[in-house]
Scaffold this motif. Structure first.
Motif, PDB file in Angstrom:
ATOM      1  N   CYS A 668       0.827  -1.215   0.000  1.00  0.00           N
ATOM      2  CA  CYS A 668       0.000   0.000   0.000  1.00  0.00           C
ATOM      3  C   CYS A 668       0.859   1.263   0.000  1.00  0.00           C
ATOM      4  O   CYS A 668       1.643   1.502   0.909  1.00  0.00           O
ATOM      5  CB  CYS A 668      -0.921   0.029   1.220  1.00  0.00           C
ATOM      6  SG  CYS A 668      -1.913   1.535   1.259  1.00  0.00           S
ATOM      7  N   PRO A 669       0.723   2.101  -1.047  1.00  0.00           N
ATOM      8  CA  PRO A 669       1.544   3.322  -1.101  1.00  0.00           C
ATOM      9  C   PRO A 669       1.079   4.396  -0.118  1.00  0.00           C
ATOM     10  O   PRO A 669       1.757   5.394   0.061  1.00  0.00           O
ATOM     11  CB  PRO A 669       1.400   3.787  -2.548  1.00  0.00           C
ATOM     12  CG  PRO A 669       0.216   3.106  -3.118  1.00  0.00           C
ATOM     13  CD  PRO A 669      -0.148   1.957  -2.234  1.00  0.00           C
ATOM     14  N   TYR A 670      -0.084   4.204   0.503  1.00  0.00           N
ATOM     15  CA  TYR A 670      -0.629   5.250   1.372  1.00  0.00           C
ATOM     16  C   TYR A 670      -0.657   4.849   2.846  1.00  0.00           C
ATOM     17  O   TYR A 670      -1.291   5.506   3.655  1.00  0.00           O
ATOM     18  CB  TYR A 670      -2.040   5.634   0.900  1.00  0.00           C
ATOM     19  CG  TYR A 670      -2.054   6.019  -0.552  1.00  0.00           C
ATOM     20  CD1 TYR A 670      -1.565   7.261  -0.944  1.00  0.00           C
ATOM     21  CD2 TYR A 670      -2.492   5.142  -1.535  1.00  0.00           C
ATOM     22  CE1 TYR A 670      -1.531   7.621  -2.279  1.00  0.00           C
ATOM     23  CE2 TYR A 670      -2.467   5.491  -2.874  1.00  0.00           C
ATOM     24  CZ  TYR A 670      -1.991   6.727  -3.239  1.00  0.00           C
ATOM     25  OH  TYR A 670      -1.954   7.076  -4.556  1.00  0.00           O
ATOM     26  N   SER A 671      -0.006   3.725   3.171  1.00  0.00           N
ATOM     27  CA  SER A 671       0.011   3.218   4.553  1.00  0.00           C
ATOM     28  C   SER A 671      -1.394   3.134   5.129  1.00  0.00           C
ATOM     29  O   SER A 671      -1.632   3.487   6.278  1.00  0.00           O
ATOM     30  CB  SER A 671       0.872   4.105   5.463  1.00  0.00           C
ATOM     31  OG  SER A 671       2.024   4.509   4.797  1.00  0.00           O
ATOM     32  N   ALA A 672      -2.338   2.685   4.308  1.00  0.00           N
ATOM     33  CA  ALA A 672      -3.728   2.644   4.760  1.00  0.00           C
ATOM     34  C   ALA A 672      -4.099   1.285   5.362  1.00  0.00           C
ATOM     35  O   ALA A 672      -5.165   1.135   5.942  1.00  0.00           O
ATOM     36  CB  ALA A 672      -4.658   2.963   3.598  1.00  0.00           C
ATOM     37  N   LEU A 673      -3.254   0.291   5.186  1.00  0.00           N
ATOM     38  CA  LEU A 673      -3.604  -1.061   5.627  1.00  0.00           C
ATOM     39  C   LEU A 673      -2.767  -1.468   6.838  1.00  0.00           C
ATOM     40  O   LEU A 673      -1.634  -1.031   7.003  1.00  0.00           O
ATOM     41  CB  LEU A 673      -3.367  -2.067   4.488  1.00  0.00           C
ATOM     42  CG  LEU A 673      -3.924  -1.700   3.107  1.00  0.00           C
ATOM     43  CD1 LEU A 673      -3.638  -2.818   2.120  1.00  0.00           C
ATOM     44  CD2 LEU A 673      -5.407  -1.415   3.167  1.00  0.00           C
ATOM     45  N   ALA A 674      -3.363  -2.322   7.670  1.00  0.00           N
ATOM     46  CA  ALA A 674      -2.617  -2.830   8.821  1.00  0.00           C
ATOM     47  C   ALA A 674      -3.151  -4.219   9.158  1.00  0.00           C
ATOM     48  O   ALA A 674      -4.282  -4.579   8.785  1.00  0.00           O
ATOM     49  CB  ALA A 674      -2.796  -1.899  10.013  1.00  0.00           C
ATOM     50  N   LEU A 675      -2.352  -5.025   9.835  1.00  0.00           N
ATOM     51  CA  LEU A 675      -2.817  -6.339  10.287  1.00  0.00           C
ATOM     52  C   LEU A 675      -3.316  -6.205  11.720  1.00  0.00           C
ATOM     53  O   LEU A 675      -2.687  -5.544  12.535  1.00  0.00           O
ATOM     54  CB  LEU A 675      -1.681  -7.357  10.237  1.00  0.00           C
ATOM     55  CG  LEU A 675      -1.225  -7.783   8.832  1.00  0.00           C
ATOM     56  CD1 LEU A 675      -0.102  -8.793   8.944  1.00  0.00           C
ATOM     57  CD2 LEU A 675      -2.377  -8.363   8.026  1.00  0.00           C
ATOM     58  N   VAL A 676      -4.487  -6.814  11.979  1.00  0.00           N
ATOM     59  CA  VAL A 676      -5.016  -6.751  13.348  1.00  0.00           C
ATOM     60  C   VAL A 676      -5.439  -8.155  13.782  1.00  0.00           C
ATOM     61  O   VAL A 676      -5.681  -9.030  12.950  1.00  0.00           O
ATOM     62  CB  VAL A 676      -6.244  -5.810  13.441  1.00  0.00           C
ATOM     63  CG1 VAL A 676      -5.812  -4.369  13.241  1.00  0.00           C
ATOM     64  CG2 VAL A 676      -7.319  -6.211  12.454  1.00  0.00           C
ATOM     65  N   ALA A 689     -10.057   6.451   5.657  1.00  0.00           N
ATOM     66  CA  ALA A 689      -9.715   7.835   5.321  1.00  0.00           C
ATOM     67  C   ALA A 689      -8.389   7.922   4.583  1.00  0.00           C
ATOM     68  O   ALA A 689      -8.126   8.871   3.857  1.00  0.00           O
ATOM     69  CB  ALA A 689      -9.667   8.683   6.580  1.00  0.00           C
ATOM     70  N   LYS A 690      -7.555   6.926   4.796  1.00  0.00           N
ATOM     71  CA  LYS A 690      -6.248   6.970   4.130  1.00  0.00           C
ATOM     72  C   LYS A 690      -6.283   6.305   2.762  1.00  0.00           C
ATOM     73  O   LYS A 690      -5.438   6.568   1.910  1.00  0.00           O
ATOM     74  CB  LYS A 690      -5.201   6.260   4.997  1.00  0.00           C
ATOM     75  CG  LYS A 690      -4.669   7.100   6.141  1.00  0.00           C
ATOM     76  CD  LYS A 690      -3.499   6.375   6.791  1.00  0.00           C
ATOM     77  CE  LYS A 690      -2.833   7.210   7.859  1.00  0.00           C
ATOM     78  NZ  LYS A 690      -1.739   6.454   8.500  1.00  0.00           N
ATOM     79  N   CYS A 691      -7.230   5.366   2.569  1.00  0.00           N
ATOM     80  CA  CYS A 691      -7.252   4.591   1.333  1.00  0.00           C
ATOM     81  C   CYS A 691      -7.685   5.460   0.165  1.00  0.00           C
ATOM     82  O   CYS A 691      -8.657   6.200   0.239  1.00  0.00           O
ATOM     83  CB  CYS A 691      -8.203   3.413   1.474  1.00  0.00           C
ATOM     84  SG  CYS A 691      -8.389   2.478  -0.048  1.00  0.00           S
ATOM     85  N   LYS A 692      -6.928   5.390  -0.922  1.00  0.00           N
ATOM     86  CA  LYS A 692      -7.248   6.168  -2.120  1.00  0.00           C
ATOM     87  C   LYS A 692      -7.987   5.326  -3.148  1.00  0.00           C
ATOM     88  O   LYS A 692      -8.315   5.811  -4.229  1.00  0.00           O
ATOM     89  CB  LYS A 692      -5.960   6.689  -2.766  1.00  0.00           C
ATOM     90  CG  LYS A 692      -5.190   7.639  -1.902  1.00  0.00           C
ATOM     91  CD  LYS A 692      -5.331   9.036  -2.425  1.00  0.00           C
ATOM     92  CE  LYS A 692      -4.357   9.941  -1.703  1.00  0.00           C
ATOM     93  NZ  LYS A 692      -4.576  11.322  -2.076  1.00  0.00           N
ATOM     94  N   GLY A 693      -8.155   4.038  -2.881  1.00  0.00           N
ATOM     95  CA  GLY A 693      -8.832   3.170  -3.833  1.00  0.00           C
ATOM     96  C   GLY A 693      -8.008   2.889  -5.064  1.00  0.00           C
ATOM     97  O   GLY A 693      -8.542   2.648  -6.145  1.00  0.00           O
TER      98      GLY A 693
END
Lengths: 729, 308
Positions: A668-676, A689-693
Motif C-alpha cells: 500500500c503506497p498510502y500506509s492505509a492497511l494494517a494487520l489486526v 480515510a487513508k485509502c485512495k482506492g
C-alpha cells in the motif's frame, strides 16, 4: 449463437462491418473461441462472482437490475460524428436495460429532468449516461441520480465524446459501433453497482501557500483575511518574487516597489500568516483536509529574534542592522541584481526585504567568524554551525504559486547574449533603470558605462519560437513591458530612440491598447520583423540588428548602442520537483495543468491542491493577482465547510478469505492497511480515510480477499465480458 | 602518431568537382594528412557531381536525389562509409542519404530511376565530412590532430569560415559532437586551428555566407562578390594572416573571388585562403609544392614565410 446475434445487431447500426471490425481484433478472436453455450448466459459468470462477497456488502442482484441509458448529443460534438438513433436502438437490446432515451444536452436542466422522470416512471436501479467524460460531468450526473432518489453511486458514465466522437470525427460507422460497446460496458457495471456512502472527515483549519511572489502573497493575505491560518513557504530568503525586481508596471506606470512593499509588510505582520522563508516543501502525505507536509527549513546561519528567544537569548536575534555585512570578506554577484552588483556571503537581497533577516550563503562562506564578532554578544544572531531543520505542518488545502524564471536566452546564439556585452535581457534592463538598482536608475551600456542613445528591443526573444531552441508559446507580457521600457528610456534620456522589433504587438488587456498608442506618440519606432541575428562591431561595441522590415519589404541593418532581449519565460527550476510531491500534472511546456482550462483554472486533479499565478501559464501582474484571489477563494471553501467528503472507493477486507499474510500492507503506497487480531485470527484492516482506492492491494491479494468498492472484481469481469462477448438480447 | 600505425578507419573518399579540378592540393592534403591520423581514404571510383545542391535542388529535386543516390550506391557497393571534403557535397550526399533512409516513398522513387542502371539504394552506409572525422575523437579528435603536428603554425592569425551547408539547416543536422550542432556561433573549427599551433581570430559576422552558394555566383556574380567583399572587409579589420575553410567552393569564392573583386571593385586584399586540410598538411610538415599551394589565385607566400 452469441456471435451471430452480435453480427446481426451491429449490421443494423453499422453497414460497413468489416472495416470497423479492424478496431477490435481481440474481440473477434475471442468470439471464435468462445463456444456458444458458454456465452449463452451472457454476464452470468459475473453474477456468480458477485454473489461471493455478499456478506461483506449488500449486492444488487443482477436479475433485479433495471438500468436506464441516457445518450447525450452534446450539441453536434457527439451527434455530428455518430448515428444516435442506431446507438439508441442497440442500447435497448443490452441485458438489464429498462429504458433508453437521448437528448441534445443531457447535462442541462431539461436533460437532468429526463433522467429523474425516467428513474421514477421505470423504477430504475441505476443510471448510465453516455456523454462527454467523467472528468467534466460525473459530479453533475451523480447529483442528478441522487435527486432522482437513487444512491449517487448508482451512476456510471460511458465516455462517447472525448474518447470517441472527438477522435473518430471522420469515421461515423466506427464511432457508432464504439459508442455501443462503451454503453454495453457501462451497463454491465451499472447492473452490479451498489449503494455507497462517502465518508466525511473533519478538516484542519489551515492552508499552505508555496511560493511568496505576488501570487503567493495575495493568496496568503486573502486566506488570512478569511480567518484561516496560512503557512507561506518561500525558497528564497525574502518574499516579493519577480515583481520586487521590477521598476515600473504597465500600463499605469506605478512603481512596482510602491505597490508591492506594503503588501510584503502586511504579509510579515499578519497574525494568521506563518511566513517561512529560505524553506521548501520536502515531503507531502495525506489528502484534502488532512495534508501532512514536511518543510525543510534550510540552514540560514542567522536566527530571527523569535528563534533566539527560544534558545534563551533574550533580546537577541537578527535585527537587520547589517554590521555583519560590513565585515564579511567574501564577495559574490548578487542574484537579485542579476549579477550586476556585488554582495557578501552574509547578505540580504535588497534593503526593503521582508523578513529583514540576513542569510548566509554557506556555499561561499569561509567561516572566518568575523560576522559573529561583529554581531556581538547581545544579539548573538549568527550560528555558523546551523543545520537544516524539518518542520511538519497539517493543512487542509494547498496553493502552489511557484512562479517562473527567464529562459536562458543565450541559447539563441544568433543574438549573442553573454557574448556581446551590450546585449542585455529585459530583467537586467529592469534593474538598470530601477532607482534602487546597481546604477541608481541610470541606464548605461555595460561595455563602457556610456548612456545609450539608440536602443533596440527584440520582442518574442525565445517566445513563439518553433525552431526547437526557444518556446512555442507566447510569454504574454513581453510586448507590454517592452512598451513600458520604451517609455522609460524616452522619459529618462532626452533624445534616446527606442526601436522595437516585433512580430505582433499583443496589447490585449484593460487600457493596454491605449498605452500602445501613447508610446507610439511618444516617439518609439516600431519595426515589424523577427531579428535574424545581431552583429557586434568589435571596435565600438555597437550592435547591428539584422532583420526584415516586413511592412516595407526590405532588409534592415540597424546600428544601435544597446539591445534588450524581451526574453521568454519558463517554469521555475523547482517547479517539477514540487509538483510531483503534490501529484500535480504539467502540460508539455512544463506549466502546471489546471483541472479545466476554462471552468476550473485554479483547481488541479489532486483534490485540495490549487494553482495561482504564472506556474499555471504566463500571466501579467493583474492576471496573476486575479488568479491568486481565485485560488484563495477555492482553497478556502473546504475549510469553511468544516469537513470533506471522501470518495467511498475504499478497499474492504473479506475477513473469511484473508490469510493474514500482510503482503498488501507492504504494497500500500498510502500506509492505509494494517494487520489486526480479530477472533483469534490475524486479518487485514483498512483505514478508510487513508485509502485512495488505487487497487494495488486488491489486484495483488492471492486469496481474492480484498474487495475494491466501486471497482469490484465482479463489476470489472462483467465489463470485460460485455465487451468480449457482446452482451446483447 | 606514426605513418606505420596503419589505418584504423577506411572511407570511400568522395572528391566532388572543385577540389580535384581547381584545388588538387585539398585532395592530396586530405589523403596524406588523414593517413597519418589513422584514416585511410579510398577513392570512390565512378562518382559524378554530388550534384550541386543549390543549382540542382532549385530546379528538380528528383534529379538531385537520384544523382546523389547513385554516388551513395557506389560506396554501398564498396561497403564503406563516405568521407568528403566539401560542404556542398556534404549537403547533397549526407542529406539525400538521410532522407532516403527515412522516407520510403522517396526511396522507392529513387530506386525506380536507379533500376535503369541496375542499381538499388539500400541505406547501408553513413556520410562524414573530413572535418567532422578530425573533430570527433571516435575517429581522430583534436588531441590526435595536435599530436600529429611537427611544424606548428605558431604566430599565424587564422580566421575561420565554416560555410553554410555544414551547419545549416539546424534541424537537418545530426552530428555526434554536440559542439558541431551550434549553428549560430560554433567554435569547433577554431579548436582545430588552435591544435595546429596557430591563433584563431574572431571577426565580425563570422557566420555570413561566402556569397557563392545557392546558385548566387552563377546567377548574379556582382551581387555574390559584394557579399564576399563584405566578409573580406571584416577579415581585414582583424588583421588575419589567412582564412581557412572546409569547403572548396567557399575557397574558390574567397581565393579567385579576390581577383574578381580587384577587377570589378578595385579593392585588393591579398588574403591567402587555405582549406583546413592544406593547413593540416603544412603543420604535419608537407611542402607547399606537395599541397599545390602554388595553384591558388592569391599567393600564399606571405603566410608561408610566417609559418615555415
Amino acid at each position: 449463437m452469441m456471435a451471430e446475434k452480435k453480427k446481426a445487431t451491429t449490421k443494423k447500426t453499422a453497414s460497413k462491418k468489416p472495416d470497423t471490425k479492424k478496431a477490435a481484433p481481440m474481440k473477434q478472436e475471442v468470439k471464435k473461441q468462445a463456444p456458444a453455450p458458454a456465452a449463452k448466459p451472457k454476464a452470468a459468470p459475473a453474477a456468480e462472482k458477485a454473489a461471493a462477497p455478499a456478506k461483506a456488502v449488500s449486492t444488487t442482484q443482477q436479475g433485479d437490475a433495471r438500468v436506464g441509458v441516457f445518450i447525450c448529443h452534446c450539441g453536434t460534438n457527439i451527434a455530428g460524428s455518430m448515428d444516435i438513433e442506431a446507438v439508441q436502438e442497440a442500447s435497448k437490446r443490452i441485458p438489464n436495460v429498462a429504458f433508453v432515451d437521448n437528448y441534445k444536452y443531457m447535462c442541462s436542466m431539461p436533460g437532468q429532468t429526463v433522467i429523474q422522470k425516467a428513474v421514477h416512471d421505470n423504477k430504475l436501479t441505476a443510471v448510465v449516461v453516455a456523454a462527454c467524460t467523467p472528468r467534466l460531468h460525473e459530479p453533475t450526473f451523480r447529483t442528478a441520480t441522487k435527486d432522482a432518489g437513487l444512491n449517487p453511486f448508482r451512476f456510471e458514465m460511458a465516455n462517447i465524446r472525448d474518447q470517441n466522437s472527438w477522435v473518430h470525427m471522420h469515421d461515423r460507422v466506427g464511432s457508432t459501433e464504439k459508442a455501443i460497446d462503451a454503453i454495453k460496458i457501462a451497463v454491465a457495471k451499472a447492473a452490479l453497482l451498489q449503494d455507497l456512502h462517502p465518508k466525511s472527515v473533519p478538516v484542519e483549519k489551515a492552508a499552505m501557500v508555496v511560493g511568496a511572489g505576488v501570487a503567493g502573497m495575495q493568496a496568503a493575505l486573502d486566506l488570512a483575511a478569511a480567518g484561516i491560518k496560512t503557512y507561506l513557504i518561500e525558497k528564497d530568503m525574502s518574499i516579493g518574487g519577480r515583481m520586487s525586481q521590477l521598476d515600473k508596471t504597465f500600463p499605469t506606470l506605478d512603481c512596482s516597489q510602491c505597490i508591492l512593499t506594503p503588501k510584503m509588510v502586511d504579509v510579515g505582520r499578519s497574525e494568521n500568516i506563518e511566513l517561512m522563508t529560505w524553506s521548501e516543501v520536502h515531503e507531502v502525505e495525506g489528502y484534502i483536509g488532512n495534508f501532512d507536509v514536511t518543510i525543510r527549513k534550510k540552514a540560514r546561519g542567522v536566527m530571527t529574534p523569535k528563534e533566539a528567544e527560544a534558545k534563551g537569548i533574550v533580546g537577541g536575534g537578527c535585527n537587520g542592522c547589517g554590521d555583519c555585512d560590513g565585515v564579511c570578506p567574501v564577495i559574490k554577484p548578487n542574484e537579485f541584481e542579476v549579477g550586476m552588483k556585488p554582495r557578501k556571503a552574509i547578505y540580504i537581497n535588497h534593503p526593503q526585504v521582508v523578513p529583514l533577516i540576513y542569510t548566509i550563503d554557506f556555499d561561499s562562506c569561509v567561516k572566518c567568524g568575523l560576522c559573529v564578532t561583529a554581531c556581538g554578544p547581545e544579539k548573538r544572531a549568527i550560528d555558523l554551525e546551523m543545520k537544516d531543520e524539518f518542520v511538519k505542518v497539517k493543512v487542509d488545502t494547498v496553493i502552489l504559486a511557484l512562479g517562473y524564471e527567464i529562459f536562458p536566452i543565450e541559447k539563441k546564439e544568433e543574438w549573442g547574449y553573454k557574448r556581446y556585452e551590450n546585449v542585455i535581457s529585459s530583467l537586467e534592463f529592469e534593474r538598470l533603470i530601477c532607482a534602487s538598482g546597481p546604477t541608481g536608475g541610470h541606464l548605461v551600456r555595460p561595455s563602457d558605462g556610456k548612456t545609450p542613445m539608440k536602443i533596440g528591443f527584440v520582442l518574442c526573444a525565445g517566445s513563439r519560437d518553433n525552431t526547437g531552441t526557444g518556446k512555442p508559446y507566447c510569454s504574454r507580457f513581453c510586448c507590454m513591458y517592452s512598451l513600458k521600457h520604451a517609455h522609460q528610456v524616452i522619459e529618462k534620456i532626452p533624445g534616446c530612440i527606442p526601436y522595437l522589433f516585433y512580430m505582433d504587438i499583443r496589447s490585449f488587456g484593460k487600457m493596454y491598447e491605449e498605452f500602445y498608442y501613447r508610446i507610439q506618440d511618444e516617439g518609439a519606432k516600431f519595426i515589424r520583423g523577427r531579428v535574424a541575428n545581431i552583429i557586434e562591431d568589435p571596435k565600438t561595441k555597437n550592435l547591428h540588428v539584422m532583420t526584415d522590415d516586413t511592412l516595407l519589404d526590405r532588409p534592415i541593418d540597424m546600428e544601435v548602442d544597446m539591445v534588450v532581449l524581451a526574453a521568454a519565460i519558463q517554469p521555475s527550476d523547482d517547479t517539477n520537483r514540487t509538483r510531483k510531491l503534490f501529484g500535480v500534472s504539467c502540460s508539455m511546456d512544463g506549466w502546471l495543468l489546471e483541472a479545466h482550462p476554462k471552468l476550473n483554472p485554479c483547481g488541479t486533479t489532486t483534490a485540495g491542491v490549487f494553482l495561482a499565478g504564472v506556474c499555471q501559464g504566463p500571466k501579467d501582474i493583474p492576471d496573476t493577482v486575479a488568479s491568486a484571489e481565485g485560488a484563495a477563494s477555492a482553497a478556502s471553501i473546504p475549510i469553511h465547510m468544516g469537513e470533506v467528503e471522501l470518495e467511498p472507493y475504499f478497499a474492504q477486507c473479506i475477513e473469511e478469505k484473508c490469510a493474514g499474510w500482510g503482503m498488501c500492507v507492504n504494497l500500500c503506497p498510502y500506509s492505509a492497511l494494517a494487520l489486526v487480531e480479530k477472533d483469534g485470527r490475524t486479518v487485514m484492516q483498512v483505514t478508510e480515510a487513508k485509502c485512495k482506492g488505487c487497487g494495488t492491494c486488491g489486484g495483488f491479494c492471492p486469496g481474492g480477499a480484498i474487495w475494491m468498492q466501486h471497482f469490484t472484481t465482479p463489476q470489472i469481469c462483467a465489463q470485460i465480458d460485455a465487451f468480449l462477448l457482446g452482451g446483447e438480447q | 602518431m606514426s605513418e606505420e600505425s596503419g589505418a584504423k578507419h577506411k572511407f570511400a573518399f568522395y572528391l566532388g568537382c572543385i577540389a580535384p579540378n581547381r584545388y588538387p592540393g585539398c585532395e592530396a592534403a586530405s589523403i596524406k594528412a588523414m593517413k597519418k591520423l589513422g584514416v585511410e581514404l579510398v577513392p570512390l571510383k565512378g562518382a559524378s557531381c554530388c550534384p550541386a545542391p543549390g543549382a540542382f535542388g532549385s530546379i528538380d529535386l528528383n534529379v538531385w536525389y537520384a544523382m546523389a543516390a547513385r554516388n551513395l550506391v557506389l560506396a554501398e557497393q564498396m561497403k564503406m562509409d563516405i568521407a568528403l571534403l566539401c560542404n556542398g557535397c556534404y549537403k547533397s550526399i549526407w542529406e539525400v542519404n538521410h532522407k532516403l533512409k527515412h522516407n520510403k516513398d522517396l526511396r522507392d522513387g529513387v530506386n525506380e530511376v536507379l533500376k535503369e542502371i541496375d542499381m538499388e539504394f539500400k541505406g547501408t552506409i553513413n556520410v562524414y565530412h573530413t572535418a567532422e572525422l578530425l573533430y570527433n575523437e571516435r575517429f581522430v579528435g583534436v588531441d590526435k590532430v595536435r599530436d600529429s603536428v611537427t611544424n606548428p603554425l605558431t604566430g599565424a592569425r587564422i580566421a575561420v569560415h565554416y560555410g553554410c551547408h555544414i551547419v545549416k539547416p539546424h534541424k537537418d543536422r545530426e552530428f555526434e559532437k554536440e559542439a558541431m550542432l551550434n549553428t549560430e556561433h560554433p567554435t569547433w573549427m577554431e579548436e582545430l586551428v588552435a591544435a595546429l599551433g596557430a591563433t584563431p581570430v574572431e571577426y565580425r559576422n563570422k557566420m555570413q555566407c561566402c556569397g557563392a552558394g545557392g546558385g548566387v555566383r552563377g546567377y548574379d556574380l556582382v551581387h555574390s562578390l559584394d557579399i564576399t567583399n563584405e566578409k573580406l572587409i571584416n577579415l581585414k579589420e582583424v588583421k588575419a594572416d589567412a582564412l581557412t575553410d572546409i569547403c572548396p567552393f567557399c575557397q574558390l569564392q574567397f581565393d579567385r573571388g579576390q581577383i574578381e573583386i580587384q577587377e570589378k571593385f578595385g579593392v585588393t586584399y591579398n588574403l591567402p585562403v587555405l582549406h583546413y586540410a592544406e593547413l593540416l598538411g603544412l603543420a604535419q610538415g608537407m611542402s607547399p609544392q606537395e599541397l599545390g599551394l602554388d595553384l591558388h589565385g592569391i599567393s600564399c607566400e606571405p603566410f608561408l614565410q610566417k609559418v615555415l
